[in-house]
Design a protein around this motif. Structure first.
Motif, mmCIF file in Angstrom:
data_model
loop_
_atom_site.group_PDB
_atom_site.id
_atom_site.type_symbol
_atom_site.label_atom_id
_atom_site.label_comp_id
_atom_site.label_asym_id
_atom_site.label_seq_id
_atom_site.Cartn_x
_atom_site.Cartn_y
_atom_site.Cartn_z
ATOM 1 N N GLY A 124 0.865 -1.342 0.013
ATOM 2 C CA GLY A 124 0.158 0.025 -0.113
ATOM 3 C C GLY A 124 0.824 1.290 0.068
ATOM 4 N N PHE A 125 2.025 1.322 -0.138
ATOM 5 C CA PHE A 125 2.916 2.260 -0.312
ATOM 6 C C PHE A 125 2.648 3.024 -1.732
ATOM 7 N N GLU A 126 2.819 4.241 -1.876
ATOM 8 C CA GLU A 126 2.908 5.061 -2.808
ATOM 9 C C GLU A 126 4.294 5.375 -3.084
ATOM 10 N N VAL A 127 4.875 4.718 -4.139
ATOM 11 C CA VAL A 127 6.494 4.760 -4.435
ATOM 12 C C VAL A 127 6.733 5.644 -5.360
ATOM 13 N N PHE A 128 7.827 6.517 -5.039
ATOM 14 C CA PHE A 128 8.523 7.325 -6.036
ATOM 15 C C PHE A 128 10.086 6.641 -6.419
ATOM 16 N N PRO A 129 10.180 5.862 -7.198
ATOM 17 C CA PRO A 129 11.301 5.060 -7.409
ATOM 18 C C PRO A 129 12.515 6.146 -8.063
ATOM 19 N N TYR A 130 13.696 6.203 -7.324
ATOM 20 C CA TYR A 130 15.157 6.712 -7.722
ATOM 21 C C TYR A 130 15.665 5.620 -8.788
ATOM 22 N N CYS A 131 15.310 5.782 -9.983
ATOM 23 C CA CYS A 131 15.894 5.083 -10.988
ATOM 24 C C CYS A 131 16.657 5.427 -12.008
ATOM 25 N N THR A 132 17.226 4.650 -12.872
ATOM 26 C CA THR A 132 17.925 4.915 -14.177
ATOM 27 C C THR A 132 16.868 5.317 -15.122
ATOM 28 N N GLU A 133 17.329 5.808 -16.588
ATOM 29 C CA GLU A 133 16.294 6.164 -17.595
ATOM 30 C C GLU A 133 16.004 4.721 -18.318
ATOM 31 N N ASP A 134 16.380 3.586 -17.783
ATOM 32 C CA ASP A 134 16.296 2.425 -18.598
ATOM 33 C C ASP A 134 14.833 2.078 -18.796
ATOM 34 N N LEU A 135 14.335 2.172 -20.122
ATOM 35 C CA LEU A 135 12.798 1.676 -20.467
ATOM 36 C C LEU A 135 12.196 0.650 -19.910
ATOM 37 N N VAL A 136 13.058 -0.614 -20.159
ATOM 38 C CA VAL A 136 12.522 -1.946 -19.366
ATOM 39 C C VAL A 136 12.222 -1.845 -18.011
ATOM 40 N N LEU A 137 13.437 -1.221 -17.248
ATOM 41 C CA LEU A 137 13.310 -0.736 -15.833
ATOM 42 C C LEU A 137 12.061 -0.317 -15.566
ATOM 43 N N CYS A 138 11.932 0.746 -16.155
ATOM 44 C CA CYS A 138 10.740 1.644 -15.809
ATOM 45 C C CYS A 138 9.352 1.254 -16.079
ATOM 46 N N GLU A 139 9.238 0.334 -17.382
ATOM 47 C CA GLU A 139 8.033 -0.530 -17.696
ATOM 48 C C GLU A 139 7.868 -1.273 -16.522
ATOM 49 N N ARG A 140 8.720 -2.068 -16.083
ATOM 50 C CA ARG A 140 8.635 -3.046 -14.801
ATOM 51 C C ARG A 140 8.230 -2.192 -13.590
ATOM 52 N N LEU A 141 8.812 -1.299 -13.374
ATOM 53 C CA LEU A 141 8.203 -0.337 -12.248
ATOM 54 C C LEU A 141 6.740 0.152 -12.233
ATOM 55 N N VAL A 142 6.259 0.362 -13.271
ATOM 56 C CA VAL A 142 4.965 0.652 -13.437
ATOM 57 C C VAL A 142 4.226 -0.547 -13.525
ATOM 58 N N GLU A 143 4.568 -1.595 -13.919
ATOM 59 C CA GLU A 143 3.717 -2.710 -13.738
ATOM 60 C C GLU A 143 3.559 -3.148 -12.235
ATOM 61 N N ALA A 144 4.864 -3.061 -11.512
ATOM 62 C CA ALA A 144 4.732 -3.269 -10.144
ATOM 63 C C ALA A 144 3.984 -2.349 -9.127
ATOM 64 N N GLY A 145 3.355 -1.227 -10.031
ATOM 65 C CA GLY A 145 2.483 -0.328 -9.272
ATOM 66 C C GLY A 145 2.961 1.002 -8.917
ATOM 67 N N CYS A 146 4.310 1.291 -9.433
ATOM 68 C CA CYS A 146 4.504 2.897 -9.297
ATOM 69 C C CYS A 146 3.987 3.742 -10.279
ATOM 70 N N LYS A 147 3.279 4.959 -9.655
ATOM 71 C CA LYS A 147 2.610 5.754 -10.567
ATOM 72 C C LYS A 147 3.346 7.025 -10.760
ATOM 73 N N VAL A 148 4.668 6.985 -10.519
ATOM 74 C CA VAL A 148 5.609 7.808 -10.548
ATOM 75 C C VAL A 148 7.013 7.427 -10.904
ATOM 76 N N LEU A 149 7.603 8.115 -11.891
ATOM 77 C CA LEU A 149 8.916 7.446 -12.133
ATOM 78 C C LEU A 149 10.161 8.900 -11.859
ATOM 79 N N MET A 150 11.338 8.385 -11.276
ATOM 80 C CA MET A 150 12.171 9.663 -10.662
ATOM 81 C C MET A 150 13.541 9.007 -11.397
#
Ligand SMILES: CC(=O)[C@@H](O)[C@H](O)COP(=O)(O)O
Length: 256
Positions: A124-150
């Motif tokens: 139930g956390f609302e996650v702001f992930p500090y990530c690289t600009e890797d598209l695949v990683l970002c897709e996975r993060l969104v699939e995992a439930g992240c609604k913001v990317l950083m």
């Protein structure tokens, strides 16, 4: 203005709270920046009860939204535990998730980040992930439930700016509906303006303001830069071109 997890944020500038010369300068820099969000490290807050209480009162007085972070965590397990503690301490589901994977560059560990993000979103956390600009990683993060990317601009604390404009632009194109924040590595207001011109929703920075000779003036500079960049992005900028094109009409010249 950005909307993060359903909350309207009054500014495109997000500031960290570490490394300021004094609490008074931190407070004034925040006021002058108009920042809507302060990110706070759990480790600092829990470090000592008295210092922690004074710091917390100062942040409360600023009237900004608090985004606790898991700065300094090097594994998914450590980050998840830190996030759970932060939720209790700060009474918010928001968490800026940092899982550092590399000692020299402080690059996010994409595997640990995804593991921790999936776990925290499930809790139930609302996650702001500090990530690289890797598209695949970002897709996975969104699939995992992240609604913001950083995605990072450059390694934390370097002030190098936007190291991979192409990657950041691709990310914007791939995720037109996900709020995107450039987090870390900015050194100058012009770099924040550039992030806005790329269509980013906000920038998060700390060192560039806190370690400037005059943090308050630098905070003002960043505030104006994000506004200018966002205005430019909305104004349908011209396309760059290779060939010169006269901007003054030739009609009426004495000699044609
Ligand atoms: C405060 C914080 O969250 C930092 O980890 C963040 O990423 C800012 O980085 P800079 O200090 O490079 O702006």
């Amino acid at each position: 203005m950005p909307v993060f997890y359903g909350k309207d944020i009054p500014s495109r500038l997000m500031l960290g709270t570490a490394q300021y010369p004094s609490p008074a300068i931190l407070a004034e820099a925040f006021r002058q920046s108009g920042a809507g969000i302060a990110t706070v490290s759990l480790r600092r807050e829990a470090g000592g009860e008295r210092a922690g209480q004074a710091f917390w009162s100062l942040i409360e007085e600023l009237g900004v939204a608090v985004l606790p972070n898991t700065a300094g965590c090097h594994s998914a397990r450590e980050a998840v535990t830190t996030a759970r503690m932060a939720r209790e301490l700060f009474e918010t589901n928001w968490i800026k998730l940092e899982v550092i994977g590399h000692a020299d560059t402080l690059q996010p560990d994409p595997f640990g980040l995804l593991e921790a993000a999936a776990q925290l979103c499930a809790e139930g956390f609302e996650v702001f992930p500090y990530c690289t600009e890797d598209l695949v990683l970002c897709e996975r993060l969104v699939e995992a439930g992240c609604k913001v990317l950083m995605p990072w601009g450059a390694p934390i604390g370097t002030g190098l700016g936007l190291n991979n404009i192409y990657g950041l632009r691709s990310l914007r194109a791939h995720f037109p509906d996900i709020p995107l924040v450039v987090d870390a590595g900015l050194g100058l207001p012009s770099q924040a303006a550039r992030a806005m011109e790329l269509g980013y929703d906000a920038v998060l920075l700390n060192t560039a303001v806190a370690r400037a000779g005059d943090p308050v003036a630098m905070a003002r500079g960043f505030a104006r830069a994000v506004e200018a960049g966002a205005l430019a992005a909305k104004a349908d900028p011209m396309d760059p071109r290779d060939m010169a094109a006269p901007s003054t009409p030739v009609l009426g010249k004495a000699f044609l």
